[in-house]
Design a protein around this motif. Structure first.
Motif, PDB file in Angstrom:
ATOM      1  N   SER A 287     -21.796 -18.571 -31.867  1.00 65.66           N
ATOM      2  CA  SER A 287     -23.047 -18.960 -30.669  1.00 65.66           C
ATOM      3  C   SER A 287     -22.366 -19.001 -29.607  1.00 65.66           C
ATOM      4  O   SER A 287     -22.789 -19.461 -27.952  1.00 65.66           O
ATOM      5  N   LEU A 288     -21.381 -17.700 -29.724  1.00 61.39           N
ATOM      6  CA  LEU A 288     -19.900 -18.640 -28.018  1.00 61.39           C
ATOM      7  C   LEU A 288     -21.470 -17.247 -26.570  1.00 61.39           C
ATOM      8  O   LEU A 288     -21.490 -17.716 -26.090  1.00 61.39           O
ATOM      9  N   PHE A 289     -22.016 -16.350 -27.351  1.00 59.29           N
ATOM     10  CA  PHE A 289     -23.517 -15.966 -26.246  1.00 59.29           C
ATOM     11  C   PHE A 289     -24.290 -15.971 -26.464  1.00 59.29           C
ATOM     12  O   PHE A 289     -24.764 -16.174 -25.138  1.00 59.29           O
ATOM     13  N   PHE A 290     -24.589 -17.761 -26.483  1.00 60.87           N
ATOM     14  CA  PHE A 290     -25.833 -17.812 -25.909  1.00 60.87           C
ATOM     15  C   PHE A 290     -25.193 -19.351 -24.944  1.00 60.87           C
ATOM     16  O   PHE A 290     -25.848 -20.239 -25.170  1.00 60.87           O
ATOM     17  N   VAL A 291     -24.105 -19.628 -24.924  1.00 62.11           N
ATOM     18  CA  VAL A 291     -23.591 -21.028 -24.291  1.00 62.11           C
ATOM     19  C   VAL A 291     -23.817 -21.176 -22.931  1.00 62.11           C
ATOM     20  O   VAL A 291     -24.759 -21.729 -22.861  1.00 62.11           O
ATOM     21  N   LYS A 292     -24.433 -19.811 -22.343  1.00 59.37           N
ATOM     22  CA  LYS A 292     -25.366 -20.434 -20.572  1.00 59.37           C
ATOM     23  C   LYS A 292     -25.955 -20.784 -20.548  1.00 59.37           C
ATOM     24  O   LYS A 292     -26.760 -20.909 -20.209  1.00 59.37           O
ATOM     25  N   ASP A 293     -27.503 -19.698 -21.828  1.00 65.50           N
ATOM     26  CA  ASP A 293     -28.039 -20.317 -21.410  1.00 65.50           C
ATOM     27  C   ASP A 293     -28.696 -21.367 -22.708  1.00 65.50           C
ATOM     28  O   ASP A 293     -29.905 -21.993 -22.039  1.00 65.50           O
ATOM     29  N   TYR A 294     -28.090 -22.066 -23.520  1.00 65.54           N
ATOM     30  CA  TYR A 294     -28.032 -22.827 -24.548  1.00 65.54           C
ATOM     31  C   TYR A 294     -26.634 -23.573 -24.329  1.00 65.54           C
ATOM     32  O   TYR A 294     -26.358 -23.893 -24.888  1.00 65.54           O
ATOM     33  N   PRO A 295     -27.012 -24.741 -23.340  1.00 68.84           N
ATOM     34  CA  PRO A 295     -25.676 -25.684 -22.937  1.00 68.84           C
ATOM     35  C   PRO A 295     -25.609 -26.170 -23.768  1.00 68.84           C
ATOM     36  O   PRO A 295     -24.348 -26.585 -24.206  1.00 68.84           O
ATOM     37  N   ARG A 296     -26.321 -26.750 -24.600  1.00 68.16           N
ATOM     38  CA  ARG A 296     -26.526 -28.099 -25.683  1.00 68.16           C
ATOM     39  C   ARG A 296     -25.902 -27.747 -26.967  1.00 68.16           C
ATOM     40  O   ARG A 296     -25.860 -28.643 -28.001  1.00 68.16           O
ATOM     41  N   ILE A 297     -25.491 -27.093 -27.137  1.00 69.04           N
ATOM     42  CA  ILE A 297     -25.295 -26.391 -28.291  1.00 69.04           C
ATOM     43  C   ILE A 297     -23.586 -26.191 -28.232  1.00 69.04           C
ATOM     44  O   ILE A 297     -22.840 -26.422 -29.193  1.00 69.04           O
ATOM     45  N   VAL A 298     -22.834 -26.580 -27.046  1.00 70.10           N
ATOM     46  CA  VAL A 298     -21.348 -26.761 -26.806  1.00 70.10           C
ATOM     47  C   VAL A 298     -21.198 -27.838 -27.019  1.00 70.10           C
ATOM     48  O   VAL A 298     -20.302 -28.329 -28.519  1.00 70.10           O
ATOM     49  N   PRO A 299     -21.844 -29.650 -27.565  1.00 70.87           N
ATOM     50  CA  PRO A 299     -21.131 -30.338 -28.138  1.00 70.87           C
ATOM     51  C   PRO A 299     -21.562 -30.078 -29.529  1.00 70.87           C
ATOM     52  O   PRO A 299     -20.307 -31.080 -30.161  1.00 70.87           O
ATOM     53  N   VAL A 300     -22.586 -29.845 -29.690  1.00 73.53           N
ATOM     54  CA  VAL A 300     -22.574 -29.388 -31.516  1.00 73.53           C
ATOM     55  C   VAL A 300     -21.445 -28.304 -31.781  1.00 73.53           C
ATOM     56  O   VAL A 300     -20.680 -29.134 -33.105  1.00 73.53           O
ATOM     57  N   LEU A 301     -21.572 -27.863 -30.917  1.00 77.17           N
ATOM     58  CA  LEU A 301     -19.717 -26.682 -31.545  1.00 77.17           C
ATOM     59  C   LEU A 301     -18.495 -27.263 -31.742  1.00 77.17           C
ATOM     60  O   LEU A 301     -17.537 -27.311 -32.349  1.00 77.17           O
ATOM     61  N   LEU A 302     -18.393 -27.883 -30.484  1.00 76.44           N
ATOM     62  CA  LEU A 302     -16.876 -29.251 -30.320  1.00 76.44           C
ATOM     63  C   LEU A 302     -16.890 -29.742 -31.671  1.00 76.44           C
ATOM     64  O   LEU A 302     -15.841 -30.381 -32.312  1.00 76.44           O
ATOM     65  N   LEU A 303     -18.000 -31.070 -32.258  1.00 67.40           N
ATOM     66  CA  LEU A 303     -17.972 -31.529 -32.980  1.00 67.40           C
ATOM     67  C   LEU A 303     -17.324 -31.088 -34.518  1.00 67.40           C
ATOM     68  O   LEU A 303     -16.644 -31.140 -35.430  1.00 67.40           O
ATOM     69  N   SER A 304     -17.943 -29.796 -34.229  1.00 66.59           N
ATOM     70  CA  SER A 304     -18.265 -28.863 -36.112  1.00 66.59           C
ATOM     71  C   SER A 304     -16.524 -28.493 -35.730  1.00 66.59           C
ATOM     72  O   SER A 304     -16.435 -28.183 -36.623  1.00 66.59           O
ATOM     73  N   ALA A 305     -16.240 -27.723 -34.421  1.00 72.66           N
ATOM     74  CA  ALA A 305     -14.631 -27.236 -34.769  1.00 72.66           C
ATOM     75  C   ALA A 305     -13.753 -28.178 -35.000  1.00 72.66           C
ATOM     76  O   ALA A 305     -13.108 -28.009 -35.288  1.00 72.66           O
ATOM     77  N   GLY A 306     -13.937 -29.185 -33.866  1.00 75.44           N
ATOM     78  CA  GLY A 306     -12.949 -30.750 -33.797  1.00 75.44           C
ATOM     79  C   GLY A 306     -12.561 -30.772 -35.228  1.00 75.44           C
ATOM     80  O   GLY A 306     -11.741 -31.298 -36.058  1.00 75.44           O
ATOM     81  N   PHE A 307     -14.101 -31.123 -36.030  1.00 75.12           N
ATOM     82  CA  PHE A 307     -13.778 -31.703 -38.013  1.00 75.12           C
ATOM     83  C   PHE A 307     -13.494 -30.573 -38.280  1.00 75.12           C
ATOM     84  O   PHE A 307     -12.489 -31.082 -39.181  1.00 75.12           O
ATOM     85  N   GLY A 308     -13.639 -29.656 -38.451  1.00 74.05           N
ATOM     86  CA  GLY A 308     -12.817 -28.537 -38.926  1.00 74.05           C
ATOM     87  C   GLY A 308     -11.018 -28.531 -38.428  1.00 74.05           C
ATOM     88  O   GLY A 308     -10.620 -27.944 -39.893  1.00 74.05           O
TER      89      GLY A 308
END
Length: 318
Positions: free
Chosen positions: A67-88
């Motif tokens: 997903s990190l390769f797509f963060v620049k063009d798709y900033p809305r994936i950041v909150p999803v990654l944060l929540l998933s990684a945080g609970f992980g």
């Protein structure tokens, strides 16, 4: 990047990273003796004792790296990654204390809840930063939204923490949590594409990673996802739902998660009120069906089929 290229890159990237990590991580976990302990009531599960857990590290690493390769063009994936990684990370701490430090209870209940509240609060802030409105999309209304004002914040905390724990309870049979979440990912993918949700890359990465994880997690499982994986998966599901303003749809597409957590609440409440009587043979409810004679593969298949049908209903409602 063209849409078709993105679809292939995110999906196959998630799959490839997970499949590559499997043969590396599983022997490492075995060497550390990071083994699972099964409940005594489940005689058929006793042969699984010692199977390495914490395998959720595989698909979480795959999703984050891809997903990190797509963060620049798709900033809305950041909150999803944060929540998933945080609970992980919370799940990893819990697993580490239980299977490495041999602390039977892992994180104390208040510690786990406090960490979940902190991660959810960070997610709420990231939604604000990324200008994601907390209005709720109402099913079967043609996409109408409703704003509930300040109540949106407590509802978010309840929905996120409830979803995470529902997915956590679903993990208990080989491949169950992964297989049930695949059609849910499909729902998020089509919903995001139709509504311009902007989270397609992270959903595709998770789809690919879960298929890769099932190579090692399908019955008989060579590795379990542990709380590391199930809490991360729950964070992912809740994160996607909020990124699409669709937490109400979790009552439809996430029915299995809801049923799992409700079965535990009902069982515990009834047990306490009646002085030891039970409604289910065992909770969470997938164990009830196991003790009723269903094989693990049948439980996984039926729960997945139900979820596929409900995700189709969810798309119609969306």
């Amino acid at each position: 990047m063209k849409m078709t290229t993105m679809l292939y890159a995110a999906f196959f990237g998630g799959f490839a990273v997970c499949v590559i990590l499997g043969p590396i991580l599983i022997p490492f976990l075995l060497k550390l003796k990071v083994g699972n302990t099964e409940r005594e009531e489940l005689a058929s599960h006793q042969k699984k004792t010692g199977t390495p857990t914490m395998g959720g590290l595989m698909f979480m690493a795959a999703v984050v790296v891809t997903s990190l390769f797509f963060v620049k063009d798709y900033p809305r994936i950041v909150p999803v990654l944060l929540l998933s990684a945080g609970f992980g990370i919370i799940g990893f701490l819990d697993d580490y204390l239980k299977v490495v430090k041999r602390k039977s209870d892992g994180l104390i209940a208040w510690q786990k809840m406090l960490l979940q509240i902190v991660v959810t609060a960070a997610f709420c802030w990231m939604l604000y930063v990324n200008q994601v409105d907390l209005s709720l999309r109402i099913p079967f209304t043609g996409g109408k939204l409703i704003s509930i004002g300040w109540l949106a914040i407590p509802v978010l905390f309840f929905a996120v923490i409830g979803t995470v724990n529902g997915v956590n309870f679903t993990d208990g049979v080989d491949g169950l949590a992964s297989t049930v979440t695949l059609p849910v990912c499909g729902f998020f993918l089509f919903a995001s594409m139709s509504a311009g949700g902007g989270i397609e890359p992270v959903v595709l990465a998770m789809l690919g990673a879960l298929f890769g994880f099932l190579v090692f997690n399908c019955h008989p499982a060579k590795v379990f996802m542990g709380d590391t994986g199930s809490l991360a998966l729950g964070g992912f599901v809740a994160g996607c739902a909020y990124a699409l303003q669709a937490p109400l749809y979790l009552l439809i597409v996430g029915f299995v998660y809801v049923a799992e957590v409700l079965s535990v609440i009902i069982q515990v409440t009834y047990f306490k009120k009646t002085g030891g009587k039970r409604i289910f043979k065992m909770a969470p409810i997938h164990h009830h069906f196991e003790l009723g004679g269903w094989s693990e593969t049948k439980v996984t298949s039926i729960f997945a089929i139900v979820t596929v049908l409900l995700c189709a209903l969810g798309l119609w409602a969306y």
